[in-house]
Design a protein around this motif. Structure first.
Motif, PDB file in Angstrom:
ATOM      1  N   ARG A  71      -2.522 -31.261 -35.182  1.00 46.71           N
ATOM      2  CA  ARG A  71      -3.673 -30.955 -36.071  1.00 46.71           C
ATOM      3  C   ARG A  71      -4.107 -32.515 -36.951  1.00 46.71           C
ATOM      4  O   ARG A  71      -5.031 -32.143 -37.659  1.00 46.71           O
ATOM      5  N   LEU A  72      -3.157 -33.433 -36.999  1.00 40.39           N
ATOM      6  CA  LEU A  72      -3.610 -34.561 -37.829  1.00 40.39           C
ATOM      7  C   LEU A  72      -4.616 -35.357 -37.051  1.00 40.39           C
ATOM      8  O   LEU A  72      -4.771 -35.167 -35.829  1.00 40.39           O
ATOM      9  N   GLU A  73      -5.234 -36.377 -37.728  1.00 36.32           N
ATOM     10  CA  GLU A  73      -6.330 -37.073 -37.255  1.00 36.32           C
ATOM     11  C   GLU A  73      -6.128 -37.783 -35.910  1.00 36.32           C
ATOM     12  O   GLU A  73      -7.139 -38.231 -35.228  1.00 36.32           O
ATOM     13  N   TYR A  74      -4.973 -38.254 -35.983  1.00 36.50           N
ATOM     14  CA  TYR A  74      -4.700 -39.029 -34.953  1.00 36.50           C
ATOM     15  C   TYR A  74      -4.033 -38.357 -33.536  1.00 36.50           C
ATOM     16  O   TYR A  74      -3.625 -38.730 -32.469  1.00 36.50           O
ATOM     17  N   GLY A  75      -3.944 -36.722 -33.729  1.00 33.26           N
ATOM     18  CA  GLY A  75      -3.503 -35.980 -32.597  1.00 33.26           C
ATOM     19  C   GLY A  75      -4.605 -35.818 -31.604  1.00 33.26           C
ATOM     20  O   GLY A  75      -5.731 -36.064 -31.801  1.00 33.26           O
ATOM     21  N   SER A  76      -4.224 -35.725 -30.209  1.00 33.54           N
ATOM     22  CA  SER A  76      -5.087 -35.392 -29.169  1.00 33.54           C
ATOM     23  C   SER A  76      -6.049 -34.364 -29.072  1.00 33.54           C
ATOM     24  O   SER A  76      -5.587 -33.263 -29.720  1.00 33.54           O
ATOM     25  N   GLU A  77      -7.071 -34.371 -28.457  1.00 35.97           N
ATOM     26  CA  GLU A  77      -7.763 -33.063 -28.290  1.00 35.97           C
ATOM     27  C   GLU A  77      -7.378 -32.402 -26.926  1.00 35.97           C
ATOM     28  O   GLU A  77      -6.774 -33.187 -25.954  1.00 35.97           O
ATOM     29  N   PRO A  78      -7.275 -30.974 -26.936  1.00 39.01           N
ATOM     30  CA  PRO A  78      -6.950 -30.417 -25.545  1.00 39.01           C
ATOM     31  C   PRO A  78      -7.929 -30.833 -24.499  1.00 39.01           C
ATOM     32  O   PRO A  78      -8.947 -31.157 -24.970  1.00 39.01           O
ATOM     33  N   LYS A  79      -7.410 -30.709 -23.218  1.00 39.45           N
ATOM     34  CA  LYS A  79      -8.071 -31.137 -22.077  1.00 39.45           C
ATOM     35  C   LYS A  79      -7.948 -30.266 -20.926  1.00 39.45           C
ATOM     36  O   LYS A  79      -6.887 -29.632 -20.935  1.00 39.45           O
ATOM     37  N   GLU A  80      -8.811 -30.076 -20.090  1.00 40.19           N
ATOM     38  CA  GLU A  80      -8.724 -29.113 -18.766  1.00 40.19           C
ATOM     39  C   GLU A  80      -8.589 -30.066 -17.593  1.00 40.19           C
ATOM     40  O   GLU A  80      -9.148 -31.008 -17.446  1.00 40.19           O
ATOM     41  N   PHE A  81      -7.924 -29.454 -16.611  1.00 34.27           N
ATOM     42  CA  PHE A  81      -7.701 -30.046 -15.556  1.00 34.27           C
ATOM     43  C   PHE A  81      -7.893 -28.854 -14.137  1.00 34.27           C
ATOM     44  O   PHE A  81      -7.223 -27.896 -14.297  1.00 34.27           O
ATOM     45  N   ILE A  83      -7.838 -27.046 -10.993  1.00 32.38           N
ATOM     46  CA  ILE A  83      -7.063 -26.852  -9.726  1.00 32.38           C
ATOM     47  C   ILE A  83      -7.387 -25.663  -8.918  1.00 32.38           C
ATOM     48  O   ILE A  83      -7.320 -24.417  -9.420  1.00 32.38           O
ATOM     49  N   ASP A  84      -8.392 -25.776  -8.030  1.00 35.73           N
ATOM     50  CA  ASP A  84      -9.010 -24.692  -7.195  1.00 35.73           C
ATOM     51  C   ASP A  84      -9.683 -23.952  -8.320  1.00 35.73           C
ATOM     52  O   ASP A  84     -10.575 -24.895  -8.864  1.00 35.73           O
ATOM     53  N   ASN A  85      -9.841 -22.783  -8.421  1.00 40.88           N
ATOM     54  CA  ASN A  85     -10.440 -22.038  -9.275  1.00 40.88           C
ATOM     55  C   ASN A  85      -9.771 -21.876 -10.520  1.00 40.88           C
ATOM     56  O   ASN A  85     -10.048 -20.838 -11.327  1.00 40.88           O
ATOM     57  N   ILE A  86      -8.682 -22.439 -10.716  1.00 44.03           N
ATOM     58  CA  ILE A  86      -7.801 -22.269 -12.056  1.00 44.03           C
ATOM     59  C   ILE A  86      -7.993 -23.394 -12.814  1.00 44.03           C
ATOM     60  O   ILE A  86      -8.086 -24.690 -12.228  1.00 44.03           O
ATOM     61  N   LYS A  87      -7.988 -23.265 -14.299  1.00 49.56           N
ATOM     62  CA  LYS A  87      -8.153 -24.337 -15.085  1.00 49.56           C
ATOM     63  C   LYS A  87      -6.836 -24.555 -15.840  1.00 49.56           C
ATOM     64  O   LYS A  87      -6.251 -23.553 -16.337  1.00 49.56           O
ATOM     65  N   LEU A  88      -6.277 -25.765 -15.863  1.00 48.72           N
ATOM     66  CA  LEU A  88      -5.106 -25.998 -16.369  1.00 48.72           C
ATOM     67  C   LEU A  88      -5.627 -26.694 -17.678  1.00 48.72           C
ATOM     68  O   LEU A  88      -6.135 -27.689 -17.820  1.00 48.72           O
ATOM     69  N   LYS A  89      -5.115 -26.061 -18.928  1.00 49.30           N
ATOM     70  CA  LYS A  89      -5.307 -26.623 -20.428  1.00 49.30           C
ATOM     71  C   LYS A  89      -4.041 -27.209 -20.876  1.00 49.30           C
ATOM     72  O   LYS A  89      -3.010 -26.517 -20.750  1.00 49.30           O
ATOM     73  N   GLY A  90      -4.160 -28.417 -21.248  1.00 45.02           N
ATOM     74  CA  GLY A  90      -2.918 -28.990 -21.969  1.00 45.02           C
ATOM     75  C   GLY A  90      -3.288 -29.869 -22.973  1.00 45.02           C
ATOM     76  O   GLY A  90      -4.682 -30.077 -23.321  1.00 45.02           O
ATOM     77  N   GLN A  91      -2.305 -30.144 -23.921  1.00 48.75           N
ATOM     78  CA  GLN A  91      -2.888 -30.986 -25.169  1.00 48.75           C
ATOM     79  C   GLN A  91      -1.235 -31.913 -25.455  1.00 48.75           C
ATOM     80  O   GLN A  91      -0.300 -31.327 -25.593  1.00 48.75           O
ATOM     81  N   ALA A  92      -1.555 -33.093 -25.537  1.00 50.60           N
ATOM     82  CA  ALA A  92      -0.515 -33.943 -25.993  1.00 50.60           C
ATOM     83  C   ALA A  92      -0.453 -34.141 -27.452  1.00 50.60           C
ATOM     84  O   ALA A  92      -1.284 -33.806 -27.933  1.00 50.60           O
TER      85      ALA A  92
END
Length: 214
Positions: A71-81, A83-92
C-alpha cells in the motif's frame, strides 16, 4: 485488563480490521481470474476461501507486513498474466532496480525459504518480466534473512498446472485433495480436513487410560 477496558480485545479488533483492509481482493464468482496467492498455498484452502469462507484469526501486526508494504508509494501495482482463457493476477511487494522483492514475517531465522514463497516470487518474475528477485524474512526481534532467486521456467510451469487444477475443480465444484504441510494447524479450515483441535493439554497416561479408576 486495565480498569474496565479490555485492551487485548481492542488490539485484536484493530489487527482484524486492518487485515480486512489489506486482504487481496478476490471475486469468488470469477473463476477465470485466479490470484497467485491462491495457487502457491494449499488448493483446498483456496477452494474453501471461495466456496465456504471462514474468517482467519490474525494474531499480530507482523502478519500484515506484506500487505502494508504493497500500500506504500513504492509498492508495486497488481498485474495480470494470460494463461489460455484464465487470467493469473499477482502483485509483488516492491520492485527495486528490476528486482522483485517480497517481505515476509517469520518466528525465527530461517535456513531456507518456504516453498510457497519461492513459487510466489518466481511467478512474480514472469508476471512482471523480471529475471531475479529476493525474499526478505523479518522476525519479531527485527532480524533479517534474505534469499535470492533467478527466474525458473519449470517452477513457473508447476504454478500454471496448479492454476488449471484449481480452475477445473471450481468449475466441477469438487474439493481439492489434501496437501498436508506445517501450515495446516494454523489454517482456519483445519477441522474440515482433520480431527477437531484439542486445546487441552493431555498427558500420555491420560491418552492410554493409565491411572483411571474402574
Amino acid at each position: 485488563m486495565m480498569g474496565d477496558r479490555d485492551f487485548r480485545s481492542i488490539i485484536k479488533s484493530a489487527v482484524s480490521s486492518i487485515g480486512k483492509e489489506l486482504e487481496i481482493d478476490i471475486d469468488p464468482k470469477d473463476i477465470q481470474t485466479v490470484h497467485l496467492m491462491e495457487v502457491v498455498q494449499c488448493l483446498r484452502r483456496s477452494y474453501y476461501d471461495r466456496t465456504e469462507p471462514q474468517e482467519i484469526e490474525r494474531r499480530g501486526f507482523n502478519e500484515l507486513l506484506s500487505g502494508l508494504l504493497r500500500r506504500l508509494e513504492y509498492g508495486s501495482e497488481p498485474k495480470e498474466f494470460a494463461i489460455d482463457n484464465i487470467k493469473l493476477k499477482g502483485q509483488a511487494d516492491m520492485i527495486v532496480e528490476d528486482s522483485i522483492l517480497l517481505f515476509r514475517s517469520a518466528v525465527d531465522e530461517l535456513e531456507s525459504p518456504y516453498a510457497s514463497d519461492v513459487l510466489y516470487l518466481n511467478a512474480c518474475m514472469w508476471i512482471y518480466d523480471k529475471v531475479d528477485g529476493m525474499i526478505v524474512y523479518i522476525t519479531g526481534n527485527r532480524k533479517e534473512t534474505t534469499f535470492s532467486l533467478t527466474r525458473n521456467k519449470k517452477m513457473f510451469e508447476e504454478v500454471v498446472r496448479r492454476i488449471r487444477v484449481l480452475n477445473d475443480l471450481l468449475k466441477e465444484k469438487k474439493t481439492p485433495i489434501l496437501e498436508p504441510s506445517t501450515q495446516c494447524f494454523d489454517c482456519q479450515y483445519y477441522e474440515r480436513c482433520f480431527m477437531k483441535k484439542n486445546t487441552k493439554q493431555t498427558s500420555l497416561a491420560e491418552l492410554l487410560g493409565i491411572g483411571k479408576n474402574d
